[in-house]
Enzyme design. Sequence first.
Site, mmCIF file in Angstrom:
data_model
loop_
_atom_site.group_PDB
_atom_site.id
_atom_site.type_symbol
_atom_site.label_atom_id
_atom_site.label_comp_id
_atom_site.label_asym_id
_atom_site.label_seq_id
_atom_site.Cartn_x
_atom_site.Cartn_y
_atom_site.Cartn_z
ATOM 1 N N GLY A 207 42.424 25.357 32.105
ATOM 2 C CA GLY A 207 41.837 26.602 32.570
ATOM 3 C C GLY A 207 42.467 27.791 31.881
ATOM 4 O O GLY A 207 43.428 27.657 31.121
ATOM 5 N N GLY A 212 46.829 29.544 37.906
ATOM 6 C CA GLY A 212 47.647 28.806 38.868
ATOM 7 C C GLY A 212 47.849 27.346 38.555
ATOM 8 O O GLY A 212 48.052 26.551 39.478
ATOM 9 N N GLU A 430 29.948 60.021 30.376
ATOM 10 C CA GLU A 430 30.093 59.140 31.540
ATOM 11 C C GLU A 430 28.903 59.265 32.491
ATOM 12 O O GLU A 430 28.435 58.251 33.045
ATOM 13 C CB GLU A 430 31.400 59.454 32.283
ATOM 14 C CG GLU A 430 32.661 59.215 31.471
ATOM 15 C CD GLU A 430 32.751 57.798 30.925
ATOM 16 O OE1 GLU A 430 32.216 56.867 31.541
ATOM 17 O OE2 GLU A 430 33.363 57.615 29.843
ATOM 18 N N ASP A 506 31.840 50.946 23.808
ATOM 19 C CA ASP A 506 30.479 50.643 24.283
ATOM 20 C C ASP A 506 29.700 49.875 23.224
ATOM 21 O O ASP A 506 28.990 48.903 23.534
ATOM 22 C CB ASP A 506 29.737 51.945 24.613
ATOM 23 C CG ASP A 506 30.440 52.755 25.687
ATOM 24 O OD1 ASP A 506 31.118 52.133 26.536
ATOM 25 O OD2 ASP A 506 30.313 53.995 25.674
#
Length: 610
Positions: A207, A212, A430, A506
């Site tokens: 993973g 974890g 924005e 962007d």
Amino acid sequence: MKIQKNPKKPLIYYILVSVMVVMVLNAFVFPLIMEQKVSQVDYGTFLKQIEQGKVDSVEIQDNQIGYTVLDGSGREKVYVTGKMDDPDLVNRLYDANVKFTKVVPKEASPFLKFILAWILPLVIFIAVGQFLMRKMAGKMGGGANAMTFGKSKAKVYVEAQTGKTFADVAGQEEAKEALQEIVDFLHNPKKYQEIGANIPKGALLVGPPGTGKTLLAKAVAGESKVPFFSISGSEFVEMFVGMGAARVRDLFKQAQEKAPCIVFIDEIDTIGKSRTSGGPSGNDEREQTLNQLLTEMDGFDADKGVVILAATNRPETLDKALLRPGRFDRRVPVELPDLLGREQVLKVHAQKVKMADDVDFNAIARATSGASGADLANMINEGALRAVKMGRKEVNQSDLEESVEVVLAGYQRKNSVISMKDKLTISYHEIGHALVAAKQSHSAPVHKITIIPRTSGALGYTMQVEEGEKVLMSKEEALDKITTFMGGRAAEEVIFNRVTSGASNDIEQATKIARSMVTRFGMSEEFDMMALETVNNPYLGGDTSLLVSSETAAKIDDEVLKIIKTCHQKAIQILEDNKPKLHELTKYLLEKETITGEEFMTILEAKESN
């Protein structure tokens, strides 16, 4: 937590050191101390003191005379004078009633001479050699001396002292369920043996970083209450050929002695890379270590209770022989947590922190799509640090929301000086993102807009938060995402009729989505469902490589450009149609610097109703 330490040195080592220290003290230190209490006088003074009756005792030696004198308080003082040719000295001493004697020098013991001449230098030489070898071994990754190079450096956590259980692992229910069988086998091996079932010898945890994997391995050991050997793959690799293989042998020998137990190898891709991808060299240290690991996994009986767990972020690079049945039989995915998983992870880490009663973990979980367990733990800690900084005794919702932005975008650059012209451009940029997103039906709701620059380099950003968890993305949603990314640059063009460098990120994000639509998602009419690109490393960056010819690659570029241009024109059209709203919202943002999604929608809808 107990960790296996290096074996203690033998008793003879300390005895030799003690003897050497005593001999040095006797030979050099003590004589110097004694010499400091002896006063040297001339021979005439010595004779005068005899006549005055001050001399108490005399020692006549071959080359000097030592004597003691009693002062007025009765304390002795020691004096030394040179020996003279004085035949009457004995008579003088006898007449003055002085105790005297002649010291006959003794020859030093041959044994002592041998020790001082041979044994002591040899001991010093060996001690210095051991010290230098220990230093060299430490720099090269070895043990205390050359004889420990082949010893395993695994940390051994004894029964139940990893301190972790499955209760400490949140957001990985499928992985815990897959590993529960191993725990059950270590508790009750007979019921598996009676039916003839073989427990997997090894389980591979795969993973992304921070999900974890190591925590899960420790939790398995904590639940099973068996010894837990933990070692990193890089600790097997040494500069000396054969040392890695020797350490593998020693590790498995220790594991079988302590069975039932769990052996955990972190970052196993360090030693487990495919042997066909290593170039022409086929007999290097890494390959020998891998071969020894394969041999050891074949050589022990899983019924004895030795279970091998390993973790990696790069399963595609592992050797096929390592993944075949009988070795790492089971592959356990440890993926990024979903919405419910993120909420559970936040609650687990929040148990150690004083939290306000009104904290909404679900809202934080929705705002952190794609975050790993480590990221979420960091957000909780950042929230606690902010609460202390603000002088509060507990963490509230605003602390956690700010911590999300800190982890994702960096800290606020409050002292950054931006001209009003640039600030106006950033505000329109924005609001352009937010307005385009709000005017599309497949975009996530706007959560926050700010023009406060961040340490990540962002001069401002627009945050969108999905209402729920999404695992699929439709073509319409992908196009709307690209159009939203185009909204900032489109606003600059509509208002100022010029462009700036503020849209660089962007453009990058929009291009990635457009290319994926063409090459991987089958969302292009030109190529239909043809596979054009493959992901090489899904867990570490997702690097891709094309599967087509250069001519087809050029057609792919044309198709990607077509999608981007279409979305760009759509964003410009939305803003042209809503220019009054664009001016109104930008003026409000410029004044406030940061506004919420609710404030944005209130102004937008109020303007529409007029």
